[in-house]
Design a protein around this motif. Structure first.
Motif, short mmCIF file in Angstrom:
data_model
loop_
_atom_site.label_atom_id
_atom_site.label_comp_id
_atom_site.label_asym_id
_atom_site.label_seq_id
_atom_site.Cartn_x
_atom_site.Cartn_y
_atom_site.Cartn_z
N CYS A 116 44.80 44.17 35.87
CA CYS A 116 45.97 44.54 37.36
C CYS A 116 46.20 42.89 37.62
O CYS A 116 47.47 42.94 38.06
CB CYS A 116 45.47 45.13 37.96
SG CYS A 116 46.40 45.98 39.35
N VAL A 117 44.37 43.00 37.76
CA VAL A 117 45.02 41.40 39.20
C VAL A 117 46.02 40.26 37.85
O VAL A 117 45.72 39.22 38.78
CB VAL A 117 43.39 41.02 39.57
CG1 VAL A 117 43.39 39.79 40.08
CG2 VAL A 117 42.68 41.97 39.86
N LEU A 118 45.21 40.37 37.54
CA LEU A 118 46.28 38.88 36.13
C LEU A 118 46.96 39.39 36.07
O LEU A 118 47.99 38.14 35.37
CB LEU A 118 44.85 39.48 34.85
CG LEU A 118 45.54 37.70 33.75
CD1 LEU A 118 45.32 36.46 33.93
CD2 LEU A 118 44.69 38.48 32.58
N SER A 142 45.15 54.48 35.42
CA SER A 142 43.88 55.00 36.36
C SER A 142 44.14 56.41 37.19
O SER A 142 43.21 57.38 37.09
CB SER A 142 43.75 53.82 37.78
OG SER A 142 43.31 54.77 38.78
N PHE A 143 45.25 57.52 36.97
CA PHE A 143 45.81 58.72 36.96
C PHE A 143 44.82 59.44 36.02
O PHE A 143 44.68 60.22 35.98
CB PHE A 143 46.42 58.89 37.35
CG PHE A 143 47.34 60.04 37.74
CD1 PHE A 143 47.34 60.92 38.79
CD2 PHE A 143 47.19 60.94 36.85
CE1 PHE A 143 47.79 62.00 38.92
CE2 PHE A 143 48.26 62.36 36.78
CZ PHE A 143 48.41 62.67 38.35
N HIS A 144 44.94 58.74 34.68
CA HIS A 144 44.81 59.85 33.79
C HIS A 144 42.82 60.56 33.87
O HIS A 144 42.78 60.70 33.56
CB HIS A 144 44.92 59.64 32.17
CG HIS A 144 46.94 60.22 32.23
ND1 HIS A 144 47.13 61.38 32.04
CD2 HIS A 144 48.02 59.48 32.74
CE1 HIS A 144 48.16 61.45 31.98
NE2 HIS A 144 48.89 60.52 32.40
N ASN A 162 51.30 50.58 34.79
CA ASN A 162 50.02 51.35 33.08
C ASN A 162 49.15 51.42 34.25
O ASN A 162 47.93 52.18 33.27
CB ASN A 162 50.44 49.97 32.45
CG ASN A 162 51.19 50.26 31.68
OD1 ASN A 162 51.95 51.00 31.52
ND2 ASN A 162 52.11 48.92 31.26
N SER A 163 48.62 50.48 35.45
CA SER A 163 46.92 50.23 35.31
C SER A 163 46.95 51.75 36.39
O SER A 163 46.02 52.17 36.50
CB SER A 163 47.46 48.99 36.36
OG SER A 163 45.49 49.15 37.23
N ASP A 210 35.11 52.83 42.08
CA ASP A 210 36.21 52.91 40.46
C ASP A 210 36.16 51.02 40.24
O ASP A 210 36.36 51.18 38.36
CB ASP A 210 37.25 53.59 40.85
CG ASP A 210 38.00 53.59 39.98
OD1 ASP A 210 38.81 54.45 38.81
OD2 ASP A 210 39.67 53.57 39.95
N ILE A 211 36.59 50.28 41.01
CA ILE A 211 36.80 48.88 40.54
C ILE A 211 35.00 48.37 39.31
O ILE A 211 35.88 48.34 38.57
CB ILE A 211 37.19 48.42 41.52
CG1 ILE A 211 38.44 48.73 41.92
CG2 ILE A 211 36.86 46.79 40.68
CD1 ILE A 211 38.50 47.43 43.12
N SER A 212 34.49 49.12 39.80
CA SER A 212 33.10 48.98 39.23
C SER A 212 32.88 49.24 37.61
O SER A 212 32.04 48.69 36.87
CB SER A 212 31.88 48.67 40.15
OG SER A 212 31.23 49.84 40.66
N ARG A 213 33.45 50.24 38.10
CA ARG A 213 33.70 51.54 36.65
C ARG A 213 34.35 51.07 35.38
O ARG A 213 34.82 50.54 34.62
CB ARG A 213 33.34 53.24 37.12
CG ARG A 213 32.18 53.44 37.31
CD ARG A 213 32.78 54.41 37.68
NE ARG A 213 33.55 55.53 37.81
CZ ARG A 213 33.77 56.20 38.90
NH1 ARG A 213 32.50 56.41 40.00
NH2 ARG A 213 34.85 56.31 39.38
N ALA A 214 35.52 50.25 36.40
CA ALA A 214 36.78 50.26 35.76
C ALA A 214 37.21 49.04 35.57
O ALA A 214 38.02 48.38 35.83
CB ALA A 214 37.99 51.29 35.29
N LYS A 215 35.82 47.41 35.44
CA LYS A 215 36.52 46.13 34.98
C LYS A 215 37.05 45.86 34.50
O LYS A 215 38.37 44.77 34.67
CB LYS A 215 35.45 45.94 34.35
CG LYS A 215 33.82 45.99 35.66
CD LYS A 215 32.81 44.80 35.43
CE LYS A 215 31.70 45.70 36.15
NZ LYS A 215 31.04 46.96 35.94
N LEU A 216 37.46 46.03 33.60
CA LEU A 216 38.84 45.52 32.43
C LEU A 216 40.09 45.64 33.03
O LEU A 216 41.17 45.41 33.11
CB LEU A 216 38.85 46.69 30.23
CG LEU A 216 39.76 45.80 30.12
CD1 LEU A 216 40.11 44.17 29.97
CD2 LEU A 216 39.65 46.29 28.58
N ARG A 217 40.15 47.76 33.64
CA ARG A 217 41.67 47.74 34.62
C ARG A 217 41.71 46.97 34.84
O ARG A 217 42.78 46.60 35.21
CB ARG A 217 41.49 49.39 33.82
CG ARG A 217 42.52 49.75 34.77
CD ARG A 217 42.63 51.19 35.18
NE ARG A 217 40.91 51.74 35.18
CZ ARG A 217 41.21 52.01 36.79
NH1 ARG A 217 41.64 51.64 37.38
NH2 ARG A 217 39.62 52.87 36.58
#
Length: 408
Positions: free
Chosen positions: A67-69, A303-305, A298-299, A56-63
């Motif tokens: 979150c990390v930032l 991610s949930f939706h 928000n992240s 999931d992290i690899s597919r949603a890099k921007l999200r």
């Protein structure tokens, strides 16, 4: 042209065949691809939760990056708030135990006779200190833009007023040389061994001096020299303060005495003037919590939706809601931990930069204790865990049939 018209006509006919219900459906998910993590040699040994979250992290890099930032910035603000809680104590220890360790301080008038002050200083075994405005430059014939209006501090070298290096250690000034504050040395681009020129702001005679020490002063920038060197330059020594360990209040009735303060009284006055720091502490902590809550919520919500069909499918396959919630919690925990690791090292440098923006005279080199980082990290992770629990009810109330019917 005729063939192009036929192709466009066929395309329009296909579009017209789309039913309104189909147009309102969400876009189908992208086809799955192998991610970078799957090329790792130990990928097959990882558990289902870890493999699922890494994909999931690899597919949603921007999200994931946002979150990390956001967590890193939140960690930074949390470090500021926790560090500010010990700021007043550190500044008191630095100023009134290291720089000015004398138990008593007497403020003197400018018209006091130097002979009387010398007698008083000898009687109380104290040290006279002069503070005055000067202009300093690298060359004697410097133009106005190259001159710096700073402060000269003249000491007797008896240990009641000390100079500190950049590591907050007490250093001694040798006769025949002057010391320059670190911030002024950077502005003038001078180093140890260079020559500088200075004159009292009320006088016109320039004096040459060799730089022997570069020291760090939190609130006063300029140069410092010994009394004997100052008097050899031909200037009059006009003390502004008398420091001593003996009770100077016994001499408060003299005409040249402006005020007498004990070390404890100065500490109390300093603490009262720094009450605004307590407000800043809570503001930093509140802003940090709000930022982390907004970013992680928000992240998590996004991610949930984005994965609601996946969760419904997992529930159909028999996975319990608690296990699905654990998947979300673990991912939030990972991203928060990465944000903490990124934000923590920036704490000291940015904290001192923030403190030094108060003015040109300020040059702090405050330290952040390790426990500040530990407490800040614990608070950030606690907020992350609480945000993860907000999605537990959503997963429990997930209607599998309703969600999966949209895929038909």
């Amino acid at each position: 042209m005729e063939s192009e018209f036929q192709i466009s006509h066929i395309s329009c006919r296909k579009i017209l065949r789309i039913k309104p219900a189909q147009a309102l459906r969400p876009a189908p998910p992208k086809s799955g691809k192998h991610c970078f993590f799957e090329t790792l040699p130990f990928w097959s040994k990882l558990g289902f939760h870890m493999q699922y979250n890494l994909r999931d992290i690899s597919r949603a890099k921007l999200r994931s990056g946002m979150c990390v930032l956001g967590t890193a910035v939140g960690m930074l603000l949390m470090v500021y708030g926790v560090a500010c809680s010990s700021l007043v104590d550190e500044m008191i220890a630095l100023t009134y135990e290291t720089v000015q360790p004398a138990k008593w301080q007497m403020k003197l008038s400018e018209d006091a006779a130097l002979s009387e002050l010398d007698i008083l200083s000898e009687d109380v075994d104290g040290e006279l200190v002069m503070v005055d405005a000067i202009e300093v430059a690298k060359t004697e014939s410097a133009v106005s833009t190259e001159k710096k209006k700073e402060t000269i501090t003249v000491l007797e070298g008896k240990g009641f007023y000390n100079l500190l290096d950049t590591e907050q250690n007490v250093i001694s000034l040798e006769p025949g040389e002057v010391s320059v504050s670190r911030k002024l040395a950077e502005d003038m681009d001078v180093e140890i061994g260079d020559e500088i020129y200075w004159h009292l702001y009320t006088e016109n005679d320039w004096h040459r001096a060799n730089v022997g020490i570069i020291y760090q002063s939190a609130e006063i920038q300029g140069i410092t020299c010994l009394r004997e060197d100052f008097e050899e330059s031909g200037e009059d020594f006009v003390p502004a303060y008398l420091f001593s360990d003996e009770n100077l209040r016994n001499y408060a009735d003299k005409d040249y005495v402006i005020s007498v303060s004990s070390n404890q009284e100065m500490v109390v006055a300093f603490e009262k003037s720094m009450e605004v720091v307590n407000v800043m502490v809570w503001m930093m902590i509140i802003f940090s919590v709000v930022l982390i809550v907004v970013v992680l919520y928000n992240s998590g919500n996004l991610s949930f939706h984005e994965r609601i069909r996946e969760f419904a499918t997992l529930k159909v396959l028999g996975m319990q809601s608690g296990r699905i919630r654990r998947i979300l919690s673990v991912q939030n925990f990972w991203l928060s931990l990465i944000g903490i690791v990124i934000g923590a090292p920036l704490g000291k440098a940015t904290f001192n930069a923030m403190m030094n923006t108060n003015g040109d005279n300020f040059d702090y080199n405050l330290t952040i204790q390790p426990w500040c980082y530990v407490v800040s990290a614990i608070l950030v992770l606690a907020v992350s865990v609480m945000i993860s629990f907000l999605f537990s009810k959503r997963i429990k109330k997930l209607y599998m049939v309703e969600v999966l019917k949209g895929v038909e």
